[in-house]
Structures are given as C-alpha cells and as structure tokens.
Scaffold this motif. Structure first.
Motif, mmCIF file in Angstrom:
data_model
loop_
_atom_site.group_PDB
_atom_site.id
_atom_site.type_symbol
_atom_site.label_atom_id
_atom_site.label_comp_id
_atom_site.label_asym_id
_atom_site.label_seq_id
_atom_site.Cartn_x
_atom_site.Cartn_y
_atom_site.Cartn_z
ATOM 1 N N ASN A 121 0.838 -1.195 0.000
ATOM 2 C CA ASN A 121 0.000 0.000 0.000
ATOM 3 C C ASN A 121 0.875 1.246 0.000
ATOM 4 N N ALA A 127 2.923 1.258 -3.492
ATOM 5 C CA ALA A 127 1.954 0.933 -4.538
ATOM 6 C C ALA A 127 1.880 2.036 -5.586
ATOM 7 N N VAL A 128 1.946 3.286 -5.142
ATOM 8 C CA VAL A 128 1.903 4.425 -6.075
ATOM 9 C C VAL A 128 3.083 4.371 -7.039
ATOM 10 N N ILE A 130 2.630 1.548 -9.695
ATOM 11 C CA ILE A 130 1.644 1.882 -10.724
ATOM 12 C C ILE A 130 2.204 2.916 -11.689
ATOM 13 N N ARG A 131 2.823 3.973 -11.165
ATOM 14 C CA ARG A 131 3.363 5.027 -12.025
ATOM 15 C C ARG A 131 4.435 4.499 -12.967
ATOM 16 N N ALA A 156 -5.737 -3.662 -6.248
ATOM 17 C CA ALA A 156 -5.194 -3.190 -4.980
ATOM 18 C C ALA A 156 -5.858 -3.892 -3.802
ATOM 19 N N GLU A 189 -3.833 7.489 -2.041
ATOM 20 C CA GLU A 189 -3.782 7.784 -3.479
ATOM 21 C C GLU A 189 -3.812 6.524 -4.332
ATOM 22 N N TYR A 190 -3.147 5.461 -3.878
ATOM 23 C CA TYR A 190 -3.048 4.261 -4.716
ATOM 24 C C TYR A 190 -4.413 3.619 -4.975
ATOM 25 N N MET A 200 -5.788 5.235 -7.998
ATOM 26 C CA MET A 200 -4.999 4.921 -9.190
ATOM 27 C C MET A 200 -5.256 3.516 -9.704
ATOM 28 N N ALA A 201 -5.579 2.573 -8.808
ATOM 29 C CA ALA A 201 -5.768 1.178 -9.203
ATOM 30 C C ALA A 201 -7.044 0.996 -10.020
ATOM 31 N N HIS A 248 -10.110 -3.095 -6.716
ATOM 32 C CA HIS A 248 -9.612 -3.222 -5.352
ATOM 33 C C HIS A 248 -10.415 -4.262 -4.585
#
Length: 346
Positions: free
Chosen positions: A90, A94-95, A98-99, A119, A131-132, A135-136, A139
């Motif tokens: 997390n 995780a951010v 993904i980026r 997620a 934030e993640y 973005m996912a 979940h």
C-alpha cells in the motif's frame, strides 16, 4: 545620475534585443505557416505513428512498439503474459509501482492502462483516502490492523490473486516481500511473483546464510562466529539452486551463552550479538567485555524468539552502503548503483 542613465540605457538595449528576437521568431513562424507541411503517413497501428519519439526524447524505432502485452511477450521470446497485477502493498510503494509500469506501458503500447492493477485495501487505507486506491483499476477489501492480517498474510494474498485472476503479484518492500513462502505458493498456483524466487530469499535473506554465501564467493567479510564456512557455488551459473546445508548453517550459530562467549573471545571484543531474523533495532546488542556478554546475549535472544543467533566483530566508524542489483530469469543482471544508508529515517 550618470549611473542611472547608464542603467536605463542597458534596460532599453535589453528591451530592444527582446523585441528584435520576438519579431524574428514570429516572422519565422508566419513563414512556416505559409509553407504547406507534408502530412504524416498513418500506417500500422495508430499509436506507432503518434509516438515516434519516446518519453526520454530519443527517436523510437518501429519495432519498439507493440499492440499488447501478449504481442510483446511473443516477439521478445518471453514466457509469461502479464496483463493484471495484484499489489500486495500500500501507500507510496503501490503508487510508485503503478506510475512506473504505466509509464513503461505508454512507451511500449501507446496505452498506459494496457496492464491493470488490483489493490488490497484496508479500512485504514480508505480512511486515509490513500492515493493508490484511486490509481488502481480494481480493489479488494482486506482486514485492518497489523500487517499479518493483510499485506504480510501470504494465504490471503494468494487467495485474492486467484480470485482476481491476476497473472502476477508485486509485493514491493516490507510486509511479505521477503517471505519465501509467497513466491513458492504463487508458483504452485501458476502465478508469477515479481521478485526473487524463494530459494534466493532463503540463501540471501538470512544474515547467517548470506554471510556464508558471500564467503563462498570470496567476498571479504568481517570476523564472526561462522568465519571460514563455505559452500560449493561453482555450478551456480548453470542454473543450479544455491543453498546452504543445515549442518553448515548451524556451525555459524551460537545456541547458548557459553558458545557465544567462546566465539566472542576468539573474535575479540567489542562484538555484536545478532539474531539472524531480527531487524529494525530488534535482536541486536553491543558487548564490550566478557562481563556484560551473558545478559546482553539473553536480551537479543528474547527480542526475536526462536531466531538463530550469531556473534560478529563490531565495526567501528563504519558506514552502511547498499548496492542494489536487478536480475531476471534470462540471466541479465544490472547494478542500480549504490547509496549511503548510514542514517535511515523510520
């Protein structure tokens, strides 16, 4: 007054230069607009024509682009098509994942969402509006509390990976990322683990076995209770699994105060008493003399119950330097350079 007049002259001269530059620039733009420009030829998939220059600024070749992850794997001789990834982590970890993968997806496929992310979300993550989560792509709600109920729970991670029908799991760092059960269990269920295999974790993730492996590769090590212990790693380059047999492993351990004190006297004080499974300041004590050794040994042992213990010479005025190495299943290995971790903020 003369100085002020000179200042004004400089300002006027600068303004004049700026005006001339703008006028010249606009003249070139008008001339360019008046000249018919050749239209690009739209052949092949649309994104190939639209992305002839990569994000790094260098010109990209036609073969650098692929229609999908499946085509990428087929044309590059890969083994596993990954189109959906479970994030067993997390926060900023995780951010970053993904980026990074979305940037790569855009460069390779012209579509940053060619690979989907699933997620794991605790009630605490929802409360923090993490934030993640936004973005996912998908979940799954998981229990809150300590990480053995969520991100460090191997059985839960594998269950969600199967339910979400992902092809791979990314655990990042911390939590279950260094638990060899995770890659082993995922492999048994036909799911890829984006990280080292279980046998590598067992050999290098443990402080005692990793020191033995280092000695076997002729890497200089500081004196410790397992100095001189080695294993045969001559065939490791041929794909043979490198492991430390239990009988050799136990020779590097000290099981009680008497054994530890004998090893400390042989090494020479001051020494560090370390639990192999410890970390973050737990299971480690500095002993400067034989008199204080017994009490400190018991403290280190009690902080990480059941962990093997070893003794190592204290390195004074040392720095903690790390070199990160990245390798793949095809034998490609690169160094990601080093960093000074002497002062770490927790």
């Amino acid at each position: 007054s003369a100085y002020r007049a000179l200042q004004n002259l400089h300002i006027c001269a600068a303004c004049a230069c700026a005006c001339v530059f703008v006028f010249a620039q606009r003249t070139r733009e008008m001339a360019s607009e008046a000249t018919p420009q050749p239209q690009p030829q739209m052949s092949g998939t649309p994104h190939k024509a639209a992305h002839q220059r990569s994000l790094s600024g260098s010109l990209a070749k036609e073969e650098d682009f692929f229609a999908s992850p499946a085509e990428f794997v087929q044309k590059t001789g890969g083994k596993v098509v990954i189109e959906k990834i479970l994030l067993a982590n997390n926060g900023i970890a995780a951010v970053k994942c993904i980026r990074s993968i979305r940037k790569w997806s855009y460069q390779k496929f012209g579509n940053e969402r060619a690979i989907k992310f699933v997620a794991m979300v605790t009630p605490e993550d929802v409360l923090a509006n993490a934030e993640y989560i936004h973005m996912a792509d998908f979940h799954y709600d998981v229990p809150g509390g300590s990480n053995n109920r969520n991100y460090a729970n191997v059985d839960l991670i594998v269950e969600i990976a199967k339910r979400a029908q992902v092809q791979a799991v990314w655990a990042g760092w911390g939590h279950a990322s260094e638990n060899p059960r995770l890659p082993d269990t995922l492999r048994d269920n036909g799911i890829a683990f984006m990280g080292p295999p279980g046998f590598a974790m067992r050999s290098l993730g443990d402080k005692i076995s990793s020191s033995i492996v280092a000695q076997s590769a002729d890497v200089p090590t500081i004196p410790w209770s397992g100095s001189g212990l080695t294993v045969d790693c001559s065939d490791s380059g041929s794909g043979k699994v490198l492991s430390v047999p239990e009988n050799i492993y136990l020779k590097g351990c000290v099981s009680n105060v008497a054994e530890g004190l004998a090893a400390a006297k042989k090494i020479g004080f001051p020494v560090m008493i370390k639990a192999s499974e410890g970390g973050g300041g737990k299971g480690i004590r500095k002993a400067v003399s034989p008199e204080v050794f017994p009490a400190l040994f018991k403290q280190a042992q009690a902080e990480v119950p059941g962990s093997p213990v070893f003794v190592m010479k204290l390195a004074k005025k040392a720095r903690h330097l790390e070199v990160q190495v990245l390798g793949d299943i095809y034998g490609n290995v690169i160094s990601l350079f080093g960093r000074d971790c002497s002062i770490q903020r927790r």
